[in-house]
Design an enzyme around this catalytic site. Structure first.
Site, PDB file in Angstrom:
ATOM      1  N   THR A 147      -4.830  -3.698  14.284  1.00  0.00           N
ATOM      2  CA  THR A 147      -4.953  -3.186  15.763  1.00  0.00           C
ATOM      3  C   THR A 147      -5.975  -2.201  15.455  1.00  0.00           C
ATOM      4  OG1 THR A 147      -3.284  -2.515  16.371  1.00  0.00           O
ATOM      5  CG2 THR A 147      -4.292  -4.852  17.168  1.00  0.00           C
TER       6      THR A 147
ATOM      7  N   TYR B  36      -7.375 -12.742   8.165  1.00  0.00           N
ATOM      8  CA  TYR B  36      -7.363 -11.599   8.994  1.00  0.00           C
ATOM      9  C   TYR B  36      -8.456 -11.205   9.599  1.00  0.00           C
ATOM     10  CZ  TYR B  36      -4.506  -9.071   6.031  1.00  0.00           C
ATOM     11  OH  TYR B  36      -3.531  -8.438   5.496  1.00  0.00           O
ATOM     12  N   PHE B  37      -7.950 -11.770  11.398  1.00  0.00           N
ATOM     13  CA  PHE B  37      -9.108 -11.746  12.070  1.00  0.00           C
ATOM     14  C   PHE B  37      -9.352 -10.562  12.254  1.00  0.00           C
ATOM     15  CE2 PHE B  37      -6.340 -15.694  13.835  1.00  0.00           C
ATOM     16  CZ  PHE B  37      -6.975 -16.679  12.888  1.00  0.00           C
TER      17      PHE B  37
ATOM     18  N   GLU C 243       0.887  -0.987   0.201  1.00  0.00           N
ATOM     19  CA  GLU C 243       0.080  -0.173  -0.075  1.00  0.00           C
ATOM     20  C   GLU C 243       0.752   1.197  -0.345  1.00  0.00           C
ATOM     21  OE1 GLU C 243      -3.983  -1.940   1.769  1.00  0.00           O
ATOM     22  OE2 GLU C 243      -2.404  -0.939   3.024  1.00  0.00           O
TER      23      GLU C 243
HETATM   24  C1  TNX Z   1      -4.165  -3.939   4.550  1.00  0.00           C
HETATM   25  S1  TNX Z   1      -2.434  -6.000   4.985  1.00  0.00           S
HETATM   26  C2  TNX Z   1      -2.975  -3.805   5.459  1.00  0.00           C
HETATM   27  C3  TNX Z   1      -2.520  -3.420   6.149  1.00  0.00           C
HETATM   28  C4  TNX Z   1      -4.756  -2.699   7.584  1.00  0.00           C
HETATM   29  C5  TNX Z   1      -4.920  -4.308   7.186  1.00  0.00           C
HETATM   30  C6  TNX Z   1      -6.664  -4.069   7.894  1.00  0.00           C
HETATM   31  C7  TNX Z   1      -1.590  -5.017   5.001  1.00  0.00           C
HETATM   32  C8  TNX Z   1      -0.762  -5.657   4.349  1.00  0.00           C
HETATM   33  N1  TNX Z   1      -2.053  -4.011   4.925  1.00  0.00           N
HETATM   34  O1  TNX Z   1      -2.097  -1.671   6.498  1.00  0.00           O
HETATM   35  O2  TNX Z   1      -4.162  -2.795   8.377  1.00  0.00           O
HETATM   36  O3  TNX Z   1      -5.541  -3.776   5.726  1.00  0.00           O
HETATM   37  O4  TNX Z   1      -7.303  -4.969   7.255  1.00  0.00           O
END
Ligand code: TNX
Length: 767
Positions: free
Chosen positions: A471, A420-421, A329
């Site tokens: 979290t 994804y908990f 991201e």
């Molecule tokens: C995506 S999983 C993200 C996290 C967020 C999460 C929430 C990932 C590599 N990046 O930054 O916390 O979704 O579910």
């Protein structure tokens, strides 16, 4: 004297438990042969282990000291009642545990195997043995048996995001200890993110002085309008001494800690402490809300120097062979507008900003490799070319992991759909606020980290799986445990025992053990969620007739139901449905109601007895109800798109054909789509339907999914448009076709920009 003897018998029997209570092993061992008779563990039992098995031997003695008030005295191999034996024929991390009438023998080829034998032995002891500091010495009677056991996957991980919310080292240690109980061997410690930098770096003190604290925190959901904030400064960090303490604790629990230092995205806290690390150089605050942020590390020389210095302090703290460098991201807007970045793209002959991200990660990989370590990155590191030795953590689904395995890279599967908990685990409206999604216990249990798309050779690159606990919406320890337990029990079983090959047979057995495991969780003071007494309903179709089946996963319960407010009856077989029906039901244990009230509404519409076909299958992660779910008379949850009524399609255009068999009068067709931009789920912009007429002709109508006065931007998560496709008109034909184009690529500025959107569709109601 008699009195004393009597008292003695009472005390002794208080320490003994029936076999069936005792054998609730999680994860389930590969093989267990139960024998007649028991073995008594008390303070007279003697112990022998070789130095190689010291961690296991010491763990056992510490455990008994805490829970039973005694230690086993060490003696020679010949004389000991409990011995650890080196056996090179045992697979890595595997063991044999033999309990006879006179001896306990543990055989293992490595320290991990011996440690896991002890965890199994521990689970054979009653839950009371987990409670600290008994007032008197205990004795336990355990069944005679032989267990042969080894893990299916070498990587069995659990993650905790300590950046969005901070958890102190005492809690982190408890978390790690619980992984050991479940034979999980990796703790992925998420230490940096936009909302806080949590690890002391001596060379850059501002990272924690400034970057570990945010001015306030969002309350409620990100999608609430208007957003609200608590106005309270929040933060915390781990000193390097804290980290050492946790690492040492983890080593005693056979757990490896993989630290994650995020780059180039999720870096706002670092950039707030050292603005020169960003492309704009402007002072920005530590983030106070959730999501993805534009301020990312700028690929300047000074940024690389900074990151290498940070890693040079991080690497010696963690014995792990892996360092997680994030990679997910990272919006590319700032790199697009940055002269330095554009020049770098030209100079290095890179394709675009994705190429630049790949350059960034490869450069960091080289540095990490030079320190004798390997990198792990989220699956975005595949974009623009994978770093040569990188291990990929596949989170946006399985595809990233599949692609990486085909390129001969190691992979850890951690797809949102099953692991994804932070997603909801139940449909109940009184669940604590969560980010969204729906990953109930059964879904985790049904997880298979090895996709059918991989052949045997490629499958070897799937090292294992991990569940993640992000979290944003989890502010305290109790809620961490609530989200993790019992779902982690399922993940432990998937990764250790192996994925279930027969879910309908294995899941009830698993759930029975989960129920029996709960007293142990109580003893460990774990705040687990309990959704075991909820009912599941399912439409069955037989000879053109429709039935409704009710099941509850645990054994020995009674179901009582009532249909359309009729008198309550005991449920014995599927209920015949011939009209619109409202069913309410409950689960009873020994005549007492347990669990919550269950309610289902069945719409007996014209589609319920029709045949349905789809031009593309739903994504396997969101296909629980199969295509039949679209015409089974039941609408999905308004809030949980992952239930068995919604079907999810990732990026595909879709055509649905509903065949009534004979010409049928149709007055209306309606359906609905889920809209959750935060989870990349977008309703299609238009849908089309091919309508048949009495004279044999057809036409195609096109319907916008939102009425013209709806402003799409106002359609927020959980708002689900109901779309009348055909209302008030009469057609007559045996078949209708719905054409549903995917929303397309998610535009800049939205969560998941640049990715394909998901389409989620629910019941197609035909009247
Ligand atoms: C995506 S999983 C993200 C996290 C967020 C999460 C929430 C990932 C590599 N990046 O930054 O916390 O979704 O579910």
């Amino acid at each position: 004297m008699r009195k004393i003897l009597f008292l003695f018998i009472i005390i002794m029997s208080a320490g003994m438990f029936s076999q069936s209570d005792q054998i609730a092993l999680i994860p389930k061992p590969q093989s267990l042969e139960l024998k007649k008779g028991t073995f008594k563990i008390d303070e007279n039992i003697t112990l022998y282990f070789e130095p190689e098995f010291e961690i296991a031997g010491n763990f056992l003695n510490d455990f008994l000291q805490n829970g039973a008030g005694f230690q086993l005295k060490k003696t020679s191999e010949k004389e000991a009642d409990l011995i650890f034996k080196k056996d090179v024929s045992q697979p890595s991390e595997g063991y044999i545990l033999e309990i006879s009438n006179s001896k306990i023998t543990i055989k293992a080829s490595d320290a991990s195997g011996a440690f896991y034998a002890v965890q199994t032995l521990r689970q054979l002891l009653p839950p009371q043995a987990e409670t600290k500091n008994p007032t008197k010495k205990q004795s336990f009677s355990i069944p005679q048996l032989t267990i042969t056991d080894y893990p299916k996957f070498q990587y069995r991980g659990m993650h905790l995001d300590c950046a969005r919310h901070f958890f102190d080292i005492e809690f982190v240690k408890k978390y790690i200890a619980n992984l050991a109980l479940l034979k999980m061997n990796t703790f992925h410690w998420h230490l940096t993110d936009d909302q806080g930098w949590r690890i002391e770096i001596k060379k850059y003190p501002e990272l924690t002085a400034k970057g570990a604290f945010r001015e306030e925190t969002l309350i409620g959901h990100y999608n609430d309008t208007p957003q609200k904030f608590d106005g309270k400064r929040y933060g915390g960090f781990y000193t390097q001494e804290d980290i050492k303490e946790v690492v040492a604790f983890a080593a005693k629990h056979n757990v490896t800690i993989i630290p994650e230092i995020e780059m180039p995205g999720h870096a706002q806290a670092a950039i707030s402490a050292y603005p020169e690390l960003g492309c704009t150089g402007t002072q920005i605050p530590v983030a106070t809300t959730w999501g993805v942020f534009e301020d990312i590390f700028c690929p300047k020389e000074e940024t690389f120097t900074f990151l290498e210095n940070v890693l040079s302090e991080v690497i010696p703290l963690f014995p792990s062979e892996y360092i997680h460098i994030g990679g997910d991201e990272a919006p590319k807007l700032q790199w697009k507008n940055c002269a330095h970045c554009q020049k770098l793209i030209k100079d290095k002959n890179l394709k675009d900003e994705h190429g630049l991200q790949s350059y960034f990660i490869q450069r960091i990989e080289k540095f990490v490799n030079s320190k004798g370590k390997k990198i792990i990155g989220w699956d975005e590191i595949l974009e623009g070319g994978l770093a040569p030795n990188a291990t990929v953590m596949s989170w946006r689904g399985m595809q990233g992991g599949i692609d990486a395995a085909k390129e001969k890279h190691d992979v850890i599967m951690t797809p949102t759909s099953h692991s994804y908990f932070d997603y909801y685990q139940s449909d109940n409206p009184d669940e604590p606020l969560a980010i969204g999604g729906f990953v109930p216990l059964k879904k985790v249990y049904s997880f298979n980290p090895i996709s059918k798309e991989l052949n045997a050779e490629e499958s070897k690159y799937i090292l294992g799986a991990q569940a993640n606990l992000w979290t944003e919406y989890i502010p305290n320890e109790k809620q961490v445990e609530y989200m993790v337990f019992p779902r982690i029990l399922a993940m432990s079983e998937v990764t250790w025992s192996g994925p279930s090959e027969n879910l309908e047979k294995d899941y009830p057995d698993f759930v029975t053990r989960v129920e029996a495991f709960m007293p142990r969780l109580d003893s460990l003071n774990i705040n687990y969620a309990n959704h075991l007494y909820e009912l599941e309903g399912k439409i069955l179709k037989e000879d053109g007739k429709v039935f409704y089946e009710l099941t509850t996963p645990t054994k020995g319960k009674e179901i009582r139901y009532s249909i359309n407010n009729s008198e309550t009856k005991a449920y014995s077989k599927p209920i015949l449905i011939e009209e619109n029906s409202k069913i309410s039901a409950n689960v009873f244990k020994n005549g007492e109601k347990v669990g919550r009230d269950f309610f289902e509404e069945i719409m007996y519409h014209k589609g319920i007895t029709a045949k349905i076909s789809l031009s593309v299958p739903p994504n396997p992660a969101y296909a629980a109800g199969g295509k039949e779910a679209l015409i089974n008379g039941i609408s999905g949850s308004d809030k949980r798109y992952g239930d068995k009524e919604w079907l999810g399609f990732w990026g595909d255009d879709l055509e649905i054909t509903i065949d009534f068999g004979t010409p049928t009068d149709i007055n209306s067709v309606t359906t609905r789509f889920y809209n959750a931009p935060g989870q990349w789920i977008h309703a299609p912009k238009i849908i089309k339907m091919i309508r048949p007429f009495v004279d044999g002709t057809t036409d195609t109508i096109s319907i916008p999914t939102f009425s013209p006065d709806d402003n799409n931007e106002n359609i927020i998560e959980g708002y689900i448009p109901i779309i009348p496709i055909l209302a008030g008109k009469m057609i007559d034909g045996s078949k209708i076709v719905l054409i549903i184009p995917n929303y397309g690529i998610i535009p800049e500025g939205q969560q998941g920009a640049g990715n394909k959107a998901w389409t989620f569709i629910d019941e197609i109601i035909i009247e």
